[in-house]
Design a protein around this motif. Structure first.
Motif, PDB file in Angstrom:
ATOM      1  N   HIS A 244     -29.746  53.652 -82.529  1.00 32.53           N
ATOM      2  CA  HIS A 244     -28.135  54.093 -82.554  1.00 32.53           C
ATOM      3  C   HIS A 244     -28.105  52.740 -83.344  1.00 32.53           C
ATOM      4  N   HIS A 245     -26.264  52.904 -83.539  1.00 28.26           N
ATOM      5  CA  HIS A 245     -25.732  52.736 -84.329  1.00 28.26           C
ATOM      6  C   HIS A 245     -24.234  52.170 -83.175  1.00 28.26           C
ATOM      7  N   HIS A 246     -23.950  50.819 -83.202  1.00 25.75           N
ATOM      8  CA  HIS A 246     -22.095  51.123 -82.624  1.00 25.75           C
ATOM      9  C   HIS A 246     -20.994  51.505 -83.599  1.00 25.75           C
ATOM     10  N   LEU A 247     -19.880  52.226 -82.545  1.00 22.32           N
ATOM     11  CA  LEU A 247     -18.550  51.872 -83.119  1.00 22.32           C
ATOM     12  C   LEU A 247     -18.009  50.756 -82.369  1.00 22.32           C
ATOM     13  N   VAL A 248     -17.434  49.584 -82.589  1.00 23.48           N
ATOM     14  CA  VAL A 248     -16.531  48.663 -81.642  1.00 23.48           C
ATOM     15  C   VAL A 248     -15.539  48.872 -81.831  1.00 23.48           C
ATOM     16  N   CYS A 249     -14.182  48.417 -81.053  1.00 20.16           N
ATOM     17  CA  CYS A 249     -13.025  48.244 -80.614  1.00 20.16           C
ATOM     18  C   CYS A 249     -12.511  47.446 -80.941  1.00 20.16           C
ATOM     19  N   ARG A 250     -11.969  47.025 -82.041  1.00 19.11           N
ATOM     20  CA  ARG A 250     -11.839  45.260 -82.590  1.00 19.11           C
ATOM     21  C   ARG A 250     -11.345  44.230 -80.851  1.00 19.11           C
ATOM     22  N   SER A 251     -10.140  45.461 -80.574  1.00 18.29           N
ATOM     23  CA  SER A 251      -9.500  45.221 -79.795  1.00 18.29           C
ATOM     24  C   SER A 251      -9.469  45.560 -78.609  1.00 18.29           C
ATOM     25  N   CYS A 252     -10.196  46.114 -77.526  1.00 18.77           N
ATOM     26  CA  CYS A 252     -10.468  45.655 -76.264  1.00 18.77           C
ATOM     27  C   CYS A 252     -11.794  45.601 -75.911  1.00 18.77           C
ATOM     28  N   GLY A 253     -13.178  46.119 -77.763  1.00 23.89           N
ATOM     29  CA  GLY A 253     -14.735  45.751 -77.741  1.00 23.89           C
ATOM     30  C   GLY A 253     -15.230  46.965 -76.841  1.00 23.89           C
ATOM     31  N   THR A 254     -14.642  48.235 -76.678  1.00 23.85           N
ATOM     32  CA  THR A 254     -15.031  48.950 -76.453  1.00 23.85           C
ATOM     33  C   THR A 254     -16.353  49.662 -77.357  1.00 23.85           C
TER      34      THR A 254
ATOM     35  N   HIS B 180     -33.269  48.024 -89.639  1.00 23.97           N
ATOM     36  CA  HIS B 180     -31.628  48.047 -89.668  1.00 23.97           C
ATOM     37  C   HIS B 180     -30.823  47.914 -88.937  1.00 23.97           C
ATOM     38  N   GLN B 181     -29.662  47.425 -88.999  1.00 25.40           N
ATOM     39  CA  GLN B 181     -28.390  47.367 -87.762  1.00 25.40           C
ATOM     40  C   GLN B 181     -27.267  48.464 -88.313  1.00 25.40           C
ATOM     41  N   VAL B 182     -26.442  48.777 -88.546  1.00 31.93           N
ATOM     42  CA  VAL B 182     -24.910  49.156 -88.933  1.00 31.93           C
ATOM     43  C   VAL B 182     -24.271  48.964 -87.411  1.00 31.93           C
ATOM     44  N   GLU B 183     -23.152  47.895 -87.255  1.00 29.28           N
ATOM     45  CA  GLU B 183     -21.766  48.540 -86.765  1.00 29.28           C
ATOM     46  C   GLU B 183     -21.004  48.778 -87.064  1.00 29.28           C
ATOM     47  N   VAL B 184     -20.124  49.342 -86.857  1.00 25.13           N
ATOM     48  CA  VAL B 184     -18.555  49.485 -87.328  1.00 25.13           C
ATOM     49  C   VAL B 184     -17.380  49.411 -86.546  1.00 25.13           C
ATOM     50  N   PHE B 185     -16.545  48.405 -87.129  1.00 28.14           N
ATOM     51  CA  PHE B 185     -15.430  48.036 -86.157  1.00 28.14           C
ATOM     52  C   PHE B 185     -14.142  48.782 -86.758  1.00 28.14           C
ATOM     53  N   GLY B 186     -13.465  49.239 -85.803  1.00 23.44           N
ATOM     54  CA  GLY B 186     -12.230  49.610 -86.057  1.00 23.44           C
ATOM     55  C   GLY B 186     -11.712  49.568 -84.991  1.00 23.44           C
ATOM     56  N   THR B 187     -10.526  50.996 -84.114  1.00 23.77           N
ATOM     57  CA  THR B 187      -9.548  50.182 -83.022  1.00 23.77           C
ATOM     58  C   THR B 187      -9.217  51.943 -82.825  1.00 23.77           C
ATOM     59  N   CYS B 188      -9.710  51.975 -81.399  1.00 19.96           N
ATOM     60  CA  CYS B 188     -11.084  52.977 -80.327  1.00 19.96           C
ATOM     61  C   CYS B 188      -8.780  53.507 -80.403  1.00 19.96           C
ATOM     62  N   ALA B 189      -9.005  54.754 -79.600  1.00 20.86           N
ATOM     63  CA  ALA B 189      -8.011  55.829 -79.366  1.00 20.86           C
ATOM     64  C   ALA B 189      -6.861  55.204 -78.566  1.00 20.86           C
ATOM     65  N   GLY B 190      -7.368  54.989 -77.977  1.00 20.01           N
ATOM     66  CA  GLY B 190      -6.686  53.784 -76.441  1.00 20.01           C
ATOM     67  C   GLY B 190      -5.933  53.309 -76.929  1.00 20.01           C
ATOM     68  N   CYS B 191      -5.918  51.931 -77.342  1.00 11.94           N
ATOM     69  CA  CYS B 191      -5.266  51.090 -78.217  1.00 11.94           C
ATOM     70  C   CYS B 191      -4.875  51.177 -79.427  1.00 11.94           C
ATOM     71  N   ALA B 192      -5.028  52.130 -79.847  1.00 10.42           N
ATOM     72  CA  ALA B 192      -4.361  52.601 -81.829  1.00 10.42           C
ATOM     73  C   ALA B 192      -2.976  53.279 -80.497  1.00 10.42           C
ATOM     74  N   SER B 193      -2.953  54.460 -79.629  1.00 18.89           N
ATOM     75  CA  SER B 193      -1.802  54.787 -79.425  1.00 18.89           C
ATOM     76  C   SER B 193      -1.189  53.637 -77.965  1.00 18.89           C
ATOM     77  N   ALA B 194      -1.677  52.563 -77.905  1.00 24.01           N
ATOM     78  CA  ALA B 194      -0.532  51.473 -77.183  1.00 24.01           C
ATOM     79  C   ALA B 194       0.173  50.692 -78.104  1.00 24.01           C
ATOM     80  N   THR B 195      -0.355  51.226 -79.252  1.00 27.58           N
ATOM     81  CA  THR B 195       0.615  49.661 -80.455  1.00 27.58           C
ATOM     82  C   THR B 195       1.934  50.121 -80.926  1.00 27.58           C
ATOM     83  N   SER B 196       1.642  52.325 -80.824  1.00 28.03           N
ATOM     84  CA  SER B 196       2.556  53.180 -81.174  1.00 28.03           C
ATOM     85  C   SER B 196       3.482  53.129 -80.914  1.00 28.03           C
TER      86      SER B 196
END
Length: 139
Positions: free
Chosen positions: A86-96, A123-139
């Motif tokens: 598997h691969h990972h989607l990782v939140c840059r803010s909270c680490g989820t 291979h390893q694939v890691e995709v970094f972004g902001t999860c929905a919880g963190c994105a809504s907290a900054t809106s």
């Protein structure tokens, strides 16, 4: 640090220390550093040393029971993982982190390897972004 070679498809004999690290990782969400895991184990009353935590983590990674993720600073973080690739989607803010399987990525990796004459590719694939919880907290 070198790890003893092991025959493919075999696993190491379980040790009390590896079991303690794996159990702790099973109780946690997200990726944690070896130092964090060491501190948590010590708080639980385990007299494990930091070097032993690192050795246990390396053995668990080698056995496919734990994922390792390197941050931008190069520090490794660990998490118990599922046994399938598997691969990972990782939140840059909270680490989820969310495990995702993506057959098109697997096909792409195989195609690129074949085009360049590579075999036995991993291979390893890691995709970094902001999860929905963190994105809504900054809106």
């Amino acid at each position: 640090m070198t790890v003893p070679e092991q025959a493919e498809g075999t696993t190491r004999r379980p040790s009390r220390r590896r079991s303690a690290v794996l159990e702790l990782l099973g109780d946690l969400d997200g990726f944690r550093s070896a130092q964090d895991l060491h501190a948590l184990l010590r708080r639980r009353g385990d007299s494990i040393g930091l070097a032993t935590v690192y050795r246990a983590l390396q053995a668990l990674v080698d056995d496919g029971q734990v994922d390792v993720l390197r941050g931008a600073d190069g520090e490794a973080a660990y998490r118990r993982c599922s046994p399938v690739h598997h691969h990972h989607l990782v939140c840059r803010s909270c680490g989820t982190a969310v495990e995702v399987a993506d057959p098109p990525v697997e096909r792409w990796a195989a195609r690129v390897a074949a085009e360049h004459g590579f075999a036995d590719v991993q291979h390893q694939v890691e995709v970094f972004g902001t999860c929905a919880g963190c994105a809504s907290a900054t809106s």
